[in-house]
Design an enzyme around this catalytic site. Structure first.
Site, PDB file in Angstrom:
ATOM      1  N   CYS A  69      38.461  48.760  58.851  1.00  9.19           N
ATOM      2  CA  CYS A  69      38.099  50.504  58.409  1.00  9.19           C
ATOM      3  C   CYS A  69      38.254  51.133  60.086  1.00  9.19           C
ATOM      4  CB  CYS A  69      37.292  50.551  58.088  1.00  9.19           C
ATOM      5  SG  CYS A  69      35.288  50.331  59.123  1.00  9.19           S
ATOM      6  N   GLU A1290      39.078  37.447  36.710  1.00  7.37           N
ATOM      7  CA  GLU A1290      39.242  38.806  36.267  1.00  7.37           C
ATOM      8  C   GLU A1290      38.337  38.875  35.353  1.00  7.37           C
ATOM      9  OE1 GLU A1290      43.438  38.258  35.630  1.00  7.37           O
ATOM     10  OE2 GLU A1290      43.960  40.387  37.429  1.00  7.37           O
TER      11      GLU A1290
HETATM   12  S1  FES Z   1      36.340  47.778  61.653  1.00 10.97           S
HETATM   13 FE1  FES Z   1      34.779  48.406  60.165  1.00 10.97          FE
HETATM   14  S2  FES Z   1      33.224  48.672  61.646  1.00 10.97           S
HETATM   15 FE2  FES Z   1      35.057  48.565  62.184  1.00 10.97          FE
END
Ligand code: FES
Ligand SMILES: Cc1cc2nc3c(=O)[nH]c(=O)nc-3n(C[C@H](O)[C@H](O)[C@H](O)COP(=O)(O)OP(=O)(O)OC[C@H]3O[C@@H](n4cnc5c(N)ncnc54)[C@H](O)[C@@H]3O)c2cc1C
Ligand code: FES
Length: 1356
Positions: A69, A1290
């Site tokens: 992320c 699923e």
């Molecule tokens: S890549 Fe998601 S917290 Fe670092």
């Protein structure tokens, strides 16, 4: 005078001595020194812009830590940071997120990554071993982060309890497993060494002794010996060299300076006016103004001695500004234990709130002062600090030192405080509470909280002080009401001199509605308004309760707190997770060597837990490789007037740009419907959604490429656009494809019905949110050949589309996939587009090209599961039998029809879910809008319509007054029934068996009575219980897709190599195929190796999707192995006592081929004949299951907690109970996310707002049921399944809807208390907002507005 108090009075301009240690001396750059996994790293040329994660992955080639992320929200990049703390005189170990930790911040410290604690070459660490053996992994992308969080916990606490373990994993997201097996594996480190359920741990069966629980054997584990852990580098402990004095690291664009005294810091700040102070970097890393600065100087305040001091006195605690939140927790905890309750109140509430701020990783790096100065309107701590009367001490070289109250004058505007540019926050002083003072802090737990402007949610803190029973002081503080946290001064003032009674309560609530400005920014205005009142109501009751104990009877008006109202006071708690997983033992006499039916560990488990497993982006970069970033459309519908790349191309290190003009072959790919527009890889004349690629920038690094991509200037001419399903319905914006099935005389049946319900429901979309974002590497070769490494579920699609884009034959394109970090349908088709873009660039520049989407890009680019809105009329008899259903479903298909029509089968079959509906009209329309084209996601269309019919069943129950579980039970399909697509339901008895067993195992009726009793005694907390059945058809939607191929070689040493056309993405396909080969070849699994999927070995494979992987490729492997065994048969017969190696060698000597391919196609699959509306045989078979869920709801906030889930699932004869249970649990939790947490929202301009974990909330470890039981239906062999098994990937999604129904059950009880009966609408997901408003009480008004639109955002 104590240290910090001294500083507070010390720093005046006159006192600051001239620094000998001047900035000039700092012109000399230091070498960055830190240790990684025990080895010293010295870097004389470090780029301070780099994150620790990039440094580890790119410079040190340690690729175990993952990027997922990049915003601190998932924990995939977790590493352990250790340092010697001079103050505490001990070594501290902290789990941190490497993605936003600047590399320079680790100077003088030791980093431990997953590679540093164990490996397959040496020995696995017990954390790694237990996670693998306990089946706590699937795709494995989250696994290194999980390992490191747990490892760090053990370094600090070698004998943790279950709550410690779950707490330490809050910041680690997993999209696959449903967390239960991770917890169970790690719970073996606790005192009990057990999951809390002795039966499960000891592998005991139930009363039926052919069922067992326990999927692993704890006695197999190596013991954990904390004394064997690597020691902290002595160089760092013995010498102060790295901790003392100022250090400076610089690149052309960025300078990092780390002073260690306040004197130095102030001086530098005054000499470098634009220098930015940094502590944890958790805000700055994402601050757009800082990111845009051409030249940045960071002053690290983390190790400034005066800023990390803590002074504890009788009256207050003074925390240095850079004290980390985790340290603050420790100090507060100790103080709460020491102080009398009345004095420690503020600290206790602060501690409770602190534990809800982010996760361990965040609290381990973030400074308390920087948290305040980030000046977020949504800060959870600031309201408490303001209400408590906290003061802050600020100092600067010129202005000297001053103390300020944290109040409305401190926070000026959004992200702005009254601090001047050269001010430094030194400390904050938090007073103890006093006698007759009451304090409370409040927040909604199940909400995303990060990106302030986009999601606003109210939090609050209150303080009152009494003189007798008269209010003497009051402070009501709120976050999330506007651009800053505020003290509601006028309301607070008007409370003074009043008694604490109902009149005060009503007046305050009225004033909160009228006097407190609630900004519409962030939307959800009704909900936020109700929270203001609800939070105060909770506080009112808390004070009333405590006052009552002390001064009861002093006020005639004051009513004492009823037991029912008392339910507002306690928090919904999550107890540590436990559960029982029951499955059937293998038949007596099955040879020990035969692994089928046994809970065999993931065949790559050891590689996944050690970080050795290679994903696409882990492949080393070539020296001259180009990094690509996409120029995405920022408009939902527009004509492209011009594209100017000059600014981007002028940057050093940027090598070029590609767009449609560079595509030698086809830039389009045909839509399913010839009347629909073709999709373009690079948009040419117009764009039809935000996130559509227009071109691609090629540069030396991904960061530079991304920066340059933002400089490409696209001029648009905007056109009309539609985003939501509602707007599409209003304007008649539909695709041509639609479906309608009809049976019986619906009008007459409805007329005959005793009860009729008409309504509308909405089920939102869902993002796939696999942990590994989409990525690809393309390597050009001679004669137009290209090798494509892709994170795709469908290598064949990538191969064909790259070949078409390049205008070359498919035989020149080889696509390779080793494993994928989660797919869930999202990686079926979009990866081909990425690969085409990279291939075009690779062709143009003759170099390898790599592209990895960031989380935000991935979520905006990839279409989601469809959102659906349904209008229906349903009728039933007085005894609850369904008569007829007339329903029209509108699915938001997005900007192209794309793959949506292929989902009609699933969409319609699930509209009846598990129920016989005698007469029906079911119509489905696809809405044409300007969001990215929607694509299948786990369950492909079915989970939406399944939710819709279950909402309808609930309405029927509420209208008829018959309990929901009875309504469901009496309408279940029975033997001999055909479904609503006229398909036979061969083993439908298993549906009823699952239902009955689930009722029994969940002890439904006893708990129902218990819950009814709880609800009658509690007004503000309600419990809900619900049963839900499901059935799901298996198989790919098109006839020709239901075929598969595999290639099996036997080598002369007897080892076996399997290659097949399926893709391993966590579902355990490779493990099962090895088990199958082992059974057929009668050799141990260890002799069988499985290789990557490569289109030059196995061609023309279908997507690995629709739960069909094992049925297809498992069977293909079986066929190949059976062929080989037929070839060996003669030699076995001739030498029955010989070994496998003997037979293989003899065959070779006799010139028998030891290599073959296997081809498999499912017989008799005809599917559904839409033209003639005739169903024949279904696809492969149907899966059945049932679940029972219990929740507890906080009616005042809309929060809820899953307390218990029982699932009974028909998987035929399981090939591998550990994998099948893992799939069921993982899918259930994903379904739980779909139906209760995950909500997609777009801005009015068509941009996805809910990007990344800071805005889009997938289930975390604390969300799963405290008791999580799964039973595989015994003795349910599937006649047509591979070794009598069924694919189960699923179906579990559907039963996640049980949680929604249980919430609705709880809400119904709250509504009944408010005098509201009968059917009511609760759309999906049942977010805190929807729950709170549906509870409809005096604080919400009788909320009846079901509009899915919000003033601030659009729900698709
Ligand atoms: S890549 Fe998601 S917290 Fe670092
Ligand atoms: C994944 C994630 C989850 C989060 N969850 C929550 C949550 O649940 N609740 C919540 O309230 N918040 C949450 N936050 C926000 C978080 O609490 C703050 O971002 C964090 O506290 C900032 O601390 P830091 O040390 O990392 O700040 P930094 O980014 O280092 O600095 C923040 C600001 O403070 C300034 N600064 C620092 N020290 C001083 C000083 N001594 N004098 C003057 N200026 C200074 C910096 O220049 C900068 O402007 C979350 C953040 C992340 C990344
Ligand atoms: S195993 Fe956790 S994300 Fe896949």
């Amino acid at each position: 005078m104590s240290g910090l108090s001294h500083i507070q009075s010390h720093f005046t301009s006159a006192h600051v001595s001239t620094m000998e240690d001047s900035i000039a001396r700092l012109a000399i750059s230091n070498a960055l020194v830190f240790f990684v996994n025990g080895k010293k790293v010295t870097d004389h040329n470090v780029d301070p812009e780099m994150s620790l994660l990039s440094y580890l992955r790119r410079k040190l080639r340690l690729r175990g830590s993952k990027y997922s992320c990049g915003e601190g929200g998932c924990g995939a990049c977790t590493v352990m940071l250790s340092r010697y703390d001079d103050q505490q005189k001990k070594i501290l170990h902290h789990a941190i997120n490497a993605c936003y930790t600047p590399i320079c911040a680790v100077h003088g410290m030791a980093v431990t990554t997953v590679e540093g604690i164990g490996s397959t070459r040496t020995k696995l660490h017990p954390v790694q071993e237990r996670l693998a053996k306990a089946h706590g992994l699937q795709c494995g992308f989250c696994t290194p982060g999980m390992v490191m969080s747990m490892y760090t916990l053990l370094r600090n606490n070698p004998l943790p309890n279950s709550a410690d373990i779950e707490e330490s994993l809050v910041g680690n997201l997993c999209r696959c497993t449903g967390y239960r097996p991770i917890i169970e594996g790690f719970n073996t480190f606790t005192q009990n060494g057990c999951c809390g359920n002795p039966a499960a741990c000891q592998g005991l069966g139930d009363e039926d002794n052919d069922m067992v629980s326990g999927l692993f054997t704890p006695s197999d584990f190596a013991p954990y010996d904390p004394t064997q852990e690597p020691i902290f580098p002595s160089e760092l402990q013995l010498s102060d060299e790295y901790n003392n004095g100022t250090v400076r690291f610089a690149s052309k664009a960025t300078t990092w300076i780390r002073p260690t005294t306040l004197n130095d810091l102030l001086r530098m700040k005054s000499e470098i006016p634009d220098a930015v102070l940094v502590v944890g970097n958790a805000e700055l890393a994402f601050d757009p103004t800082v990111r845009k600065l051409q030249h940045k100087t960071f002053l690290s305040a983390s190790q400034v001695a005066e800023l990390v001091q803590i002074d504890v006195s009788d009256d207050a605690i003074v925390f240095g500004s850079s004290v980390k939140m985790s340290r603050m927790c420790e100090v507060l905890k100790k103080r709460v234990e020491e102080l009398p309750t009345f004095k420690g109140q503020t600290y206790a509430e602060l501690l409770k709130m602190l534990m809800m701020v982010g996760d361990c990783q965040l609290r381990n790096v973030s400074g308390i002062g920087s948290h305040i100065l980030a000046a977020s309107p949504l800060s959870d701590l600031t309201p408490l600090l303001m209400a408590s009367g906290t003061t802050v001490t600020v100092t600067s070289l010129k202005g000297g030192s001053r103390t300020m109250l944290l109040d409305n004058t401190f926070f000026k505007d959004y992200r702005k405080t009254s601090l001047k540019q050269d001010d430094t926050l030194v400390s904050l002083t938090i007073p103890v509470s006093s006698k007759n003072e009451y304090f409370g802090g409040y927040k909604v737990k199940k909400q995303v909280h990060r990106r302030d402007k986009d999601v606003a949610i109210v939090n609050a803190a209150f303080r009152v002080k009494f003189d007798g029973d008269i209010v003497k002081e009051a402070a009501l503080c709120f976050g999330g009401t506007g651009p800053t946290v505020v003290v509601a001064n006028s309301v607070s003032q008007k409370m003074i001199g009043r008694k604490w009674d109902e009149t005060l309560l009503k007046d305050v609530q009225h004033m909160l509605g009228t006097e407190l400005q609630l900004s519409t920014q962030g939307g959800m205005v009704e909900y936020r308004r109700s929270l203001l009142k609800s939070f105060f109501f909770k506080f009112y009751l808390k004070v009333l309760d405590e006052l009552g104990e002390k001064v009861s009877g002093t006020s005639a008006e004051r009513k004492s707190l009823s037991n029912s109202d008392r339910s507002a006071l306690f928090d919904i708690e999550k107890s540590p997770t436990s559960g029982t997983q029951l499955y059937q033992v293998v038949p007596d006499g099955q040879p020990a060597i035969d692994p089928i039916g046994r809970p065999v560990m993931n065949e790559s488990g050891c590689q996944l837990v050690t970080g050795e497993a290679v994903y696409c982006n882990d492949v080393s970069m070539e020296p001259d490789e180009l990094q690509m970033a996409i120029v995405f459309s920022t408009r939902p519908h527009a004509k492209i007037i011009s594209v100017d790349t000059s600014a981007a191309l002028s940057l050093d290190g940027v090598h070029g740009y590609v767009d449609a003009t560079d595509v030698p072959g086809k830039n389009t790919w045909p839509a399913a419907n010839p009347l629909d527009e073709d999709s373009e890889t690079f948009a040419t004349e117009k764009v039809i959604c935000v996130g559509q690629p227009i071109g691609g920038i090629l540069a030396d690094t991904p960061e530079l490429a991304r920066k340059a991509a933002t400089l490409v200037n696209v001029v648009y001419e905007d056109k009309e656009y539609i985003l939501s399903v509602q707007d599409a319905m209003k304007t008649g914006s539909f695709y041509q494809s639609s479906r309608r099935v009809e049976e019986g005389d619906v009008a007459t049946e409805l007329e005959k019905s005793d009860h009729i319900v008409e309504g509308e429901v909405y089920v939102s979309a869902q993002s796939h949110y696999y942990l590994e974002t989409m990525n690809c590497v393309v390597r050009p070769n001679e004669r137009d050949e290209m090798v494509v490494l892709s994170s795709t579920q469908c290598p064949n699609d990538v191969q064909m589309k790259v070949a078409q884009a390049l205008g070359v034959s498919a035989s020149k394109i080889t696509v390779k996939v080793r494993r994928v970090g989660g797919g869930f349908g999202g990686k079926e088709f979009p990866p081909s587009e990425l690969a085409k873009m990279c291939a075009v660039a690779a062709k143009k520049y003759g170099k390898s090209v790599r592209l990895m989407l960031t989380r935000d890009e991935d979520m905006q680019f990839v279409g989601t599961r469809h959102a659906a809105l349904a209008r229906y009329k349903v009728g039933c008899t007085s005894d609850g039998h369904l008569n007829a259903l007339d329903i029209e479903v509108f699915m938001n298909a997005g900007c192209t029809e794309g793959i949506s029509p292929a989902l009609f089968g699933q969409i319609i079959t699930q509209l009846s879910n598990a129920y016989k509906i005698p007469a029906y009209i079911m119509a489905v329309k696809l809405c044409k809008t300007n969001i990215p084209s929607c694509i299948p996601m786990r369950g492909a269309g079915g989970p939406k319509t399944m939710a819709i019919i279950e909402m309808i069943m609930d309405d029927v129950a509420r209208k008829s007054g018959i309990p929901p579980e009875k309504i469901r039970e009496i309408n279940l399909y029975k033997e001999g029934d055909v479904n609503n697509l006229y398909q036979e339901l061969p083993d439908i008895v298993n549906l009823r068996r699952c239902w009955d067993e689930c009722l029994k195992r969940s002890d439904y009726y006893r708990r129902r009575a218990e819950i009814d009793n709880f609800n009658s005694e509690n007004r503000w907390k309600k419990r809900g219980l619900a049963m839900v059945p499901t059935k799901r058809v298996l198989g790919l939607p098109l006839y020709f897709l239901n075929q598969a191929q595999a290639l099996v070689h036997i080598y002369l040493d007897g080892s076996v190599l399997i290659s097949h056309g399926g893709v391993e993405m966590g579902q355990g396909l490779n493990t099962k195929t090895v088990q199958i080969a082992s059974r057929v070849l009668c050799i141990p699994q260890e002799r069988i190796h499985i290789n990557e999927n490569s289109t030059d070995k196995v061609p023309n494979s279908s997507s690995t999707a629709a739960s069909s992987g094992t049925d297809l490729w498992g069977n293909a492997v079986r066929v190949a192995c059976e062929t080989l065994m037929e070839r060996l048969e003669k030699f076995i017969y001739e030498n029955p006592k010989g070994s496998w190696e003997d037979w293989v060698n003899t065959a070779y000597m006799n010139r028998v081929s030891l290599s073959t391919s296997g081809h498999f196609k499912y017989p008799d699959i005809i599917g559904f004949d839409w033209d003639n509306l005739k169903g024949t045989k279904g696809q492969y078979y149907f899966c059945y299951g049932a679940a029972c869920c219990e929740v507890e709801v906080d009616c005042l906030t809309g929060d809820h907690q899953l307390k218990r889930t029982d699932i009974v699932m028909d998987v035929g004869d399981s090939l591998n109970p550990a994998l099948d249970i893992g799939q069921i649990e993982g899918a259930f939790v994903q379904g739980y996310g779909l139906y209760t947490l995950e909500e997609l929202r777009y801005s009015k301009e068509g941009k996805l707002l809910t990007k990344g974990p800071g805005m889009y909330r997938i289930p975390q470890i604390g969300d799963i049921p405290s008791e999580f039981n799964v039973t595989l239906l015994k003795r349910a062999p599937c006649k047509v399944g591979l070794y009598s098994s069924k694919g189960v990937g699923e179906v579990g999604i559907n039963i996640g809807f049980g949680a929604h129904l249980a919430i609705k059950d709880a809400v119904a009880s709250a509504r009944a208390d408010a005098g509201l009966d009968g059917p009511f609408r609760l759309d999906s997901p049942a977010t805190p907002e929807r729950i709170r408003l549906a509870c409809a009480d005096e604080f919400t008004g009788k909320f009846n507005d079901h509009s899915i639109d919000d003033e601030f955002f659009i729900r698709p």
